[in-house]
Design a protein around this motif. Structure first.
Motif, PDB file in Angstrom:
ATOM      1  N   SER A 242     -26.078 -18.867  26.062  1.00  0.00           N
ATOM      2  CA  SER A 242     -27.398 -19.437  26.343  1.00  0.00           C
ATOM      3  C   SER A 242     -27.767 -19.240  27.801  1.00  0.00           C
ATOM      4  O   SER A 242     -28.929 -19.046  28.139  1.00  0.00           O
ATOM      5  CB  SER A 242     -27.416 -20.922  25.988  1.00  0.00           C
ATOM      6  OG  SER A 242     -26.414 -21.606  26.714  1.00  0.00           O
ATOM      7  N   ASP A 243     -26.745 -19.334  28.687  1.00  0.00           N
ATOM      8  CA  ASP A 243     -26.978 -19.195  30.127  1.00  0.00           C
ATOM      9  C   ASP A 243     -25.839 -18.406  30.756  1.00  0.00           C
ATOM     10  O   ASP A 243     -24.711 -18.397  30.238  1.00  0.00           O
ATOM     11  CB  ASP A 243     -27.066 -20.567  30.798  1.00  0.00           C
ATOM     12  CG  ASP A 243     -28.203 -21.413  30.264  1.00  0.00           C
ATOM     13  OD1 ASP A 243     -29.371 -21.065  30.530  1.00  0.00           O
ATOM     14  OD2 ASP A 243     -27.921 -22.410  29.585  1.00  0.00           O
ATOM     15  N   ILE A 244     -26.146 -17.785  31.890  1.00  0.00           N
ATOM     16  CA  ILE A 244     -25.129 -17.082  32.673  1.00  0.00           C
ATOM     17  C   ILE A 244     -25.112 -17.655  34.087  1.00  0.00           C
ATOM     18  O   ILE A 244     -26.161 -17.774  34.726  1.00  0.00           O
ATOM     19  CB  ILE A 244     -25.422 -15.570  32.807  1.00  0.00           C
ATOM     20  CG1 ILE A 244     -25.624 -14.901  31.457  1.00  0.00           C
ATOM     21  CG2 ILE A 244     -24.282 -14.874  33.554  1.00  0.00           C
ATOM     22  CD1 ILE A 244     -25.934 -13.406  31.583  1.00  0.00           C
ATOM     23  N   LEU A 245     -23.918 -17.999  34.558  1.00  0.00           N
ATOM     24  CA  LEU A 245     -23.734 -18.255  35.977  1.00  0.00           C
ATOM     25  C   LEU A 245     -23.422 -16.923  36.641  1.00  0.00           C
ATOM     26  O   LEU A 245     -22.543 -16.191  36.184  1.00  0.00           O
ATOM     27  CB  LEU A 245     -22.577 -19.220  36.211  1.00  0.00           C
ATOM     28  CG  LEU A 245     -22.776 -20.689  35.847  1.00  0.00           C
ATOM     29  CD1 LEU A 245     -21.521 -21.477  36.187  1.00  0.00           C
ATOM     30  CD2 LEU A 245     -23.966 -21.279  36.580  1.00  0.00           C
ATOM     31  N   ILE A 246     -24.136 -16.610  37.708  1.00  0.00           N
ATOM     32  CA  ILE A 246     -23.924 -15.357  38.434  1.00  0.00           C
ATOM     33  C   ILE A 246     -23.500 -15.705  39.847  1.00  0.00           C
ATOM     34  O   ILE A 246     -24.219 -16.402  40.570  1.00  0.00           O
ATOM     35  CB  ILE A 246     -25.204 -14.492  38.451  1.00  0.00           C
ATOM     36  CG1 ILE A 246     -25.687 -14.224  37.023  1.00  0.00           C
ATOM     37  CG2 ILE A 246     -24.947 -13.174  39.178  1.00  0.00           C
ATOM     38  CD1 ILE A 246     -27.025 -13.518  36.954  1.00  0.00           C
ATOM     39  N   ILE A 247     -22.330 -15.217  40.238  1.00  0.00           N
ATOM     40  CA  ILE A 247     -21.763 -15.566  41.543  1.00  0.00           C
ATOM     41  C   ILE A 247     -21.359 -14.294  42.274  1.00  0.00           C
ATOM     42  O   ILE A 247     -20.619 -13.465  41.724  1.00  0.00           O
ATOM     43  CB  ILE A 247     -20.532 -16.483  41.376  1.00  0.00           C
ATOM     44  CG1 ILE A 247     -20.945 -17.782  40.680  1.00  0.00           C
ATOM     45  CG2 ILE A 247     -19.876 -16.773  42.719  1.00  0.00           C
ATOM     46  CD1 ILE A 247     -19.804 -18.709  40.363  1.00  0.00           C
ATOM     47  N   ASP A 248     -21.849 -14.131  43.484  1.00  0.00           N
ATOM     48  CA  ASP A 248     -21.409 -13.007  44.311  1.00  0.00           C
ATOM     49  C   ASP A 248     -19.916 -13.127  44.569  1.00  0.00           C
ATOM     50  O   ASP A 248     -19.427 -14.210  44.944  1.00  0.00           O
ATOM     51  CB  ASP A 248     -22.166 -12.984  45.642  1.00  0.00           C
ATOM     52  CG  ASP A 248     -23.564 -12.407  45.500  1.00  0.00           C
ATOM     53  OD1 ASP A 248     -23.898 -11.943  44.396  1.00  0.00           O
ATOM     54  OD2 ASP A 248     -24.308 -12.423  46.496  1.00  0.00           O
ATOM     55  N   GLY A 249     -19.200 -12.040  44.400  1.00  0.00           N
ATOM     56  CA  GLY A 249     -17.756 -12.079  44.533  1.00  0.00           C
ATOM     57  C   GLY A 249     -17.242 -12.038  45.948  1.00  0.00           C
ATOM     58  O   GLY A 249     -16.023 -11.977  46.170  1.00  0.00           O
ATOM     59  N   ASN A 250     -18.152 -12.050  46.923  1.00  0.00           N
ATOM     60  CA  ASN A 250     -17.709 -12.008  48.324  1.00  0.00           C
ATOM     61  C   ASN A 250     -18.034 -13.291  49.080  1.00  0.00           C
ATOM     62  O   ASN A 250     -18.092 -13.290  50.303  1.00  0.00           O
ATOM     63  CB  ASN A 250     -18.342 -10.809  49.047  1.00  0.00           C
ATOM     64  CG  ASN A 250     -19.857 -10.919  49.137  1.00  0.00           C
ATOM     65  OD1 ASN A 250     -20.477 -11.651  48.375  1.00  0.00           O
ATOM     66  ND2 ASN A 250     -20.449 -10.186  50.058  1.00  0.00           N
ATOM     67  N   ILE A 251     -18.262 -14.399  48.349  1.00  0.00           N
ATOM     68  CA  ILE A 251     -18.579 -15.637  49.048  1.00  0.00           C
ATOM     69  C   ILE A 251     -17.545 -16.714  48.728  1.00  0.00           C
ATOM     70  O   ILE A 251     -17.064 -16.850  47.601  1.00  0.00           O
ATOM     71  CB  ILE A 251     -20.002 -16.153  48.745  1.00  0.00           C
ATOM     72  CG1 ILE A 251     -20.204 -16.387  47.251  1.00  0.00           C
ATOM     73  CG2 ILE A 251     -21.040 -15.204  49.276  1.00  0.00           C
ATOM     74  CD1 ILE A 251     -21.536 -17.030  46.937  1.00  0.00           C
ATOM     75  N   TYR A 252     -17.225 -17.468  49.762  1.00  0.00           N
ATOM     76  CA  TYR A 252     -16.318 -18.610  49.679  1.00  0.00           C
ATOM     77  C   TYR A 252     -17.181 -19.846  49.857  1.00  0.00           C
ATOM     78  O   TYR A 252     -17.899 -19.956  50.851  1.00  0.00           O
ATOM     79  CB  TYR A 252     -15.273 -18.487  50.789  1.00  0.00           C
ATOM     80  CG  TYR A 252     -14.234 -19.574  50.821  1.00  0.00           C
ATOM     81  CD1 TYR A 252     -13.230 -19.638  49.870  1.00  0.00           C
ATOM     82  CD2 TYR A 252     -14.248 -20.538  51.824  1.00  0.00           C
ATOM     83  CE1 TYR A 252     -12.260 -20.626  49.907  1.00  0.00           C
ATOM     84  CE2 TYR A 252     -13.281 -21.535  51.878  1.00  0.00           C
ATOM     85  CZ  TYR A 252     -12.297 -21.572  50.908  1.00  0.00           C
ATOM     86  OH  TYR A 252     -11.343 -22.559  50.946  1.00  0.00           O
TER      87      TYR A 252
END
Length: 513
Positions: A90-100
């Motif tokens: 239903s939804d996607i979480l999208i997270i940049d892989g270069n952030i802490y």
């Protein structure tokens, strides 16, 4: 169907040295992100990586699926939409892989009422992606900071609906290129913003900035997580206010422990005094000065303040934006105006700041004055300078004495100054010097600030006082650091920066006189 999956965008990174694969102590960056997602209840996770870096992820956890992205294009729409995602969702979480980042962002996205939403905070770093906002909707995304005024930073943390994903997929199949967020702005699937004040995050653009992450950002985030003693804080708040608590959120803090309390009567901030502060802070004086500053509408009045322990409960400032080294420059005129209001007030704080007394107070608590090699050798030069400074004639006024950016809070069109632990009667140049030092103001920015405050040229004596305050502050805060380090709290790197600048400013002064 109400099924959320997560995509970690770890493509478009350096060949053979992807930053998302960088070790942060004992865990790789992508592993930290995965753990935070799993803790939030997300168990379907895709890691999208460059095809030329696939070997870097060969020993990856069973918790995630690794998808190599053909390195034809280096834009996020390609990374997002060229992946083969077969799950229903239903939804996607999208997270940049270069952030802490602080993991609370994941829960905020999951609980957001908006289908398509990105985390937005006040600007903290250079090379930022900025967002114009209107009624909570992102109306423009700005890469060039000279293009338009904004101080809200769009972070690589968002949630989109299945419908929005299919819309982006259609754009991709039609040959469109660019950042996927740009295609949502102005579309029928608008991108909303969830603003988090003073959000702690760091973009690891390359391995060169790794030291900043390890030495500054991670320790701050560790302090936030170590403060997550929620039940005790709930009980403590209720015992002092008799107000029922709904939720508690740790806000961290360099010295004290701070928590945001959501209650049935509104939001509050509770401050629990840090280790060793009882040796450095006179709570009776802080109590008096805090309520006096509130009477001037410079701060908000506490609901509870213990003059013995320093425990303080304060109403949360509405629409609060905690300023930082970047954003304080946007509101410089208001900040200088608030300091001027304090300094020109007829209300007089308790206690008088005398630099010699303060140096003796801190020095008496130190076992090794040469904790930083060469520090003790500077003492005679500092003593001579103090004698010259003390012979000057100027009015002592009510001063904050710790004007770091984080002690300035913007609320709508007003500015508040908080935390009066070090306040006293003092030279107003002390507050100005602290503002310039703590926020790394350039020579031009100092000149602009002084113009806003004085509205005239400064005399030679005033400039000398300002430079003396630069030196005295770095000397005093270097001593403060040693006290903290010897009590078991590691602020060595912070003190080293102050010590090195102290030496530089002393040499600069000697060349001028």
């Amino acid at each position: 169907m109400n099924k959320v999956i997560a995509l970690i965008l770890a493509a478009n990174q350096l060949k053979n040295t992807p930053v998302s694969n960088e070790l942060i102590y004992d865990k790789r960056l992508y592993e930290i992100i995965v753990e935070d997602l799993v803790q939030a209840g997300i168990d379907i996770i895709y890691l999208l990586v460059d095809d030329y870096n696939l070997d870097c992820y060969k020993f990856i956890s069973d918790k995630i699926s690794v998808i190599p992205i053909v390195s034809t294009y280096s834009h996020s729409l390609h990374t997002l939409c060229s992946a083969s995602i077969k799950d229903d969702f239903s939804d996607i979480l999208i997270i940049d892989g270069n952030i802490y980042f602080d993991r609370k962002a994941i829960n905020i996205l999951l609980s957001s009422k908006y289908e398509n939403v990105s985390i937005v905070s006040n600007q903290r770093y250079n090379n930022s992606i900025m967002a114009d906002l209107k009624d909570g909707i992102v109306t423009n995304i700005i890469n060039d900071l000279t293009e338009q005024y904004t101080n809200k930073e769009l972070l690589g943390l968002c949630k989109i609906s299945r419908y929005a994903y299919l819309y982006l997929l259609d754009k991709y199949k039609n040959g469109e290129k660019g950042a996927f967020e740009n295609f949502l702005v102005g579309s029928k699937t608008p991108l909303y913003a969830e603003y988090i004040d003073d959000f702690l995050w760091f973009e690891l653009q390359d391995n060169a900035c790794f030291d900043l992450l390890i030495n500054e950002v991670k320790p701050r985030l560790d302090r936030i997580y170590s403060n997550e003693d929620v039940k005790n804080i709930k009980d403590l708040f209720f015992s002092k206010t008799n107000i029922e608590v709904i939720d508690v959120e740790s806000l961290g803090g360099m010295t004290n422990k701070n928590y945001l309390i959501k209650s049935i009567e509104g939001d509050f901030v509770i401050r629990v005094s840090g280790t060793g502060t009882d040796k450095l802070i006179d709570r009776e004086i802080e109590y008096f000065n805090t309520y006096l500053s509130a009477s001037l509408d410079i701060d908000v009045e506490p609901k509870y303040f213990c003059k013995v322990t320093g425990l303080k409960i304060t109403p949360y400032i509405s629409n609060a934006e905690t300023l930082n080294e970047k954003t304080i420059r946007y509101y410089l005129d208001k900040c200088m105006g608030k300091l001027l209001l304090l300094h020109e007030s007829e209300c007089k704080f308790k206690s008088i700041f005398l630099i010699n007394n303060e140096i003796r107070k801190y020095s008496a608590k130190i076992d090794n004055l040469n904790f930083y090699q060469g520090l003790s050798a500077l003492k005679p030069a500092v003593d001579v300078l103090i004698d010259s400074y003390d012979n000057l004639k100027f009015e002592m006024v009510s001063c904050h004495n710790d004007t770091v950016a984080e002690n300035f809070i913007k609320s709508d069109n007003d500015i508040y100054i908080i935390d009066w632990e070090y306040s006293s009667l003092n030279d107003p140049m002390w507050d100005l010097a602290a503002l310039f030092l703590e926020n790394n103001f350039s020579k031009d920015e100092i000149a602009i600030s002084l113009g806003l405050y004085f509205k005239r040229e400064l005399t030679k004596i005033e400039l000398f006082r300002l430079h003396c305050c630069f030196i005295f502050q770095d000397y005093l805060w270097t001593l403060w650091t040693i006290v903290k380090c010897e009590s078991g709290i590691d602020y060595f790197d912070y003190g080293l920066i102050r010590f090195e600048r102290l030496k530089w400013n002393l040499e600069k002064l000697e060349l001028c006189i």
